[in-house]
Motif scaffolding. Structure first.
Motif, mmCIF file in Angstrom:
data_model
loop_
_atom_site.group_PDB
_atom_site.id
_atom_site.type_symbol
_atom_site.label_atom_id
_atom_site.label_comp_id
_atom_site.label_asym_id
_atom_site.label_seq_id
_atom_site.Cartn_x
_atom_site.Cartn_y
_atom_site.Cartn_z
ATOM 1 N N ALA A 1 -11.692 -27.648 -26.446
ATOM 2 C CA ALA A 1 -13.097 -27.485 -26.826
ATOM 3 C C ALA A 1 -13.692 -26.250 -26.158
ATOM 4 O O ALA A 1 -14.372 -25.445 -26.813
ATOM 5 C CB ALA A 1 -13.893 -28.734 -26.445
ATOM 6 N N LYS A 2 -13.414 -26.100 -24.893
ATOM 7 C CA LYS A 2 -13.949 -24.954 -24.148
ATOM 8 C C LYS A 2 -13.380 -23.644 -24.685
ATOM 9 O O LYS A 2 -14.115 -22.677 -24.914
ATOM 10 C CB LYS A 2 -13.640 -25.107 -22.657
ATOM 11 C CG LYS A 2 -14.278 -24.059 -21.790
ATOM 12 C CD LYS A 2 -14.025 -24.337 -20.324
ATOM 13 C CE LYS A 2 -14.738 -23.284 -19.474
ATOM 14 N NZ LYS A 2 -14.587 -23.577 -18.049
ATOM 15 N N LYS B 1 -12.285 -22.979 -27.599
ATOM 16 C CA LYS B 1 -12.766 -22.711 -28.957
ATOM 17 C C LYS B 1 -14.278 -22.492 -29.018
ATOM 18 O O LYS B 1 -14.839 -22.272 -30.088
ATOM 19 C CB LYS B 1 -12.346 -23.844 -29.893
ATOM 20 C CG LYS B 1 -10.834 -23.940 -30.052
ATOM 21 C CD LYS B 1 -10.449 -25.101 -30.942
ATOM 22 C CE LYS B 1 -8.961 -25.314 -30.983
ATOM 23 N NZ LYS B 1 -8.197 -24.250 -31.544
ATOM 24 N N TYR C 1 -16.821 -24.598 -28.091
ATOM 25 C CA TYR C 1 -17.691 -25.744 -28.339
ATOM 26 C C TYR C 1 -18.495 -26.042 -27.076
ATOM 27 O O TYR C 1 -18.019 -25.856 -25.960
ATOM 28 C CB TYR C 1 -16.878 -26.968 -28.755
ATOM 29 C CG TYR C 1 -16.313 -26.859 -30.153
ATOM 30 C CD1 TYR C 1 -17.030 -27.325 -31.244
ATOM 31 C CD2 TYR C 1 -15.065 -26.286 -30.376
ATOM 32 C CE1 TYR C 1 -16.516 -27.216 -32.534
ATOM 33 C CE2 TYR C 1 -14.543 -26.179 -31.656
ATOM 34 C CZ TYR C 1 -15.277 -26.638 -32.727
ATOM 35 O OH TYR C 1 -14.766 -26.527 -33.990
ATOM 36 N N SER D 1 -19.326 -29.011 -26.127
ATOM 37 C CA SER D 1 -18.852 -30.259 -25.514
ATOM 38 C C SER D 1 -17.625 -30.788 -26.250
ATOM 39 O O SER D 1 -17.324 -30.368 -27.370
ATOM 40 C CB SER D 1 -19.960 -31.318 -25.567
ATOM 41 O OG SER D 1 -20.221 -31.663 -26.925
ATOM 42 N N ARG D 2 -16.966 -31.731 -25.597
ATOM 43 C CA ARG D 2 -15.845 -32.418 -26.234
ATOM 44 C C ARG D 2 -16.350 -33.188 -27.451
ATOM 45 O O ARG D 2 -15.700 -33.218 -28.496
ATOM 46 C CB ARG D 2 -15.198 -33.389 -25.243
ATOM 47 C CG ARG D 2 -14.081 -34.186 -25.861
ATOM 48 C CD ARG D 2 -13.503 -35.314 -24.981
ATOM 49 N NE ARG D 2 -13.702 -35.172 -23.577
ATOM 50 C CZ ARG D 2 -14.249 -36.138 -22.809
ATOM 51 N NH1 ARG D 2 -14.631 -37.286 -23.334
ATOM 52 N NH2 ARG D 2 -14.383 -35.959 -21.520
ATOM 53 N N GLU E 1 -18.835 -32.456 -29.493
ATOM 54 C CA GLU E 1 -19.027 -31.534 -30.623
ATOM 55 C C GLU E 1 -17.685 -31.148 -31.239
ATOM 56 O O GLU E 1 -17.530 -31.095 -32.457
ATOM 57 C CB GLU E 1 -19.773 -30.290 -30.125
ATOM 58 C CG GLU E 1 -20.117 -29.299 -31.209
ATOM 59 C CD GLU E 1 -20.812 -28.066 -30.638
ATOM 60 O OE1 GLU E 1 -20.334 -26.954 -30.955
ATOM 61 O OE2 GLU E 1 -21.798 -28.213 -29.889
ATOM 62 N N TYR E 2 -16.711 -30.890 -30.382
ATOM 63 C CA TYR E 2 -15.371 -30.517 -30.830
ATOM 64 C C TYR E 2 -14.745 -31.646 -31.660
ATOM 65 O O TYR E 2 -14.227 -31.427 -32.756
ATOM 66 C CB TYR E 2 -14.506 -30.185 -29.614
ATOM 67 C CG TYR E 2 -13.064 -29.848 -29.905
ATOM 68 C CD1 TYR E 2 -12.714 -28.851 -30.803
ATOM 69 C CD2 TYR E 2 -12.037 -30.516 -29.245
ATOM 70 C CE1 TYR E 2 -11.383 -28.528 -31.049
ATOM 71 C CE2 TYR E 2 -10.707 -30.204 -29.478
ATOM 72 C CZ TYR E 2 -10.394 -29.217 -30.389
ATOM 73 O OH TYR E 2 -9.076 -28.902 -30.631
ATOM 74 N N ASP F 1 -16.366 -32.076 -35.086
ATOM 75 C CA ASP F 1 -15.893 -31.054 -36.018
ATOM 76 C C ASP F 1 -14.480 -31.371 -36.502
ATOM 77 O O ASP F 1 -14.188 -31.266 -37.702
ATOM 78 C CB ASP F 1 -15.953 -29.678 -35.351
ATOM 79 C CG ASP F 1 -15.736 -28.548 -36.321
ATOM 80 O OD1 ASP F 1 -16.320 -28.583 -37.434
ATOM 81 O OD2 ASP F 1 -14.994 -27.602 -35.982
#
Length: 80
Positions: A21-22, A24, A26, A28-29, A31-32, A35
């Motif tokens: 997540a970081k 890419k 995002y 937060s986890r 939000e990741y 998606d």
């Protein structure tokens, strides 16, 4: 908006998800994962659409081949 809870994920997997997540970008986890789940849902729909499309194309190709064989057969009969 609905809610989904996933329990009993091992710590190593959570750490990997956090890193991804970081990396890419995002926030937060959460939000990741939202998606990712949306993409998974759409890809399944897309896969089913692709399968139907490929079937339609194969049916169309069979029809064209049949029509061409009929035209060729009728042309050959007229030449004789």
């Amino acid at each position: 908006m609905g809610e989904v809870k996933i329990r009993k994920i091992n710590d190593g997997t959570i750490a990997i998800l956090d890193t991804q997540a970081k990396e890419k970008g995002y926030a937060s986890r959460q939000e990741y994962l939202q998606d990712l789940l949306e993409k998974i849902a759409r890809e399944e729909y897309q896969f089913e659409t692709d399968v139907r499309y490929q079937f339609l194309i194969s049916q169309y190709n069979e029809l064209i081949e049949w029509l061409l064989s009929e035209v060729t057969l009728n042309t050959d009969k007229k030449e004789v």
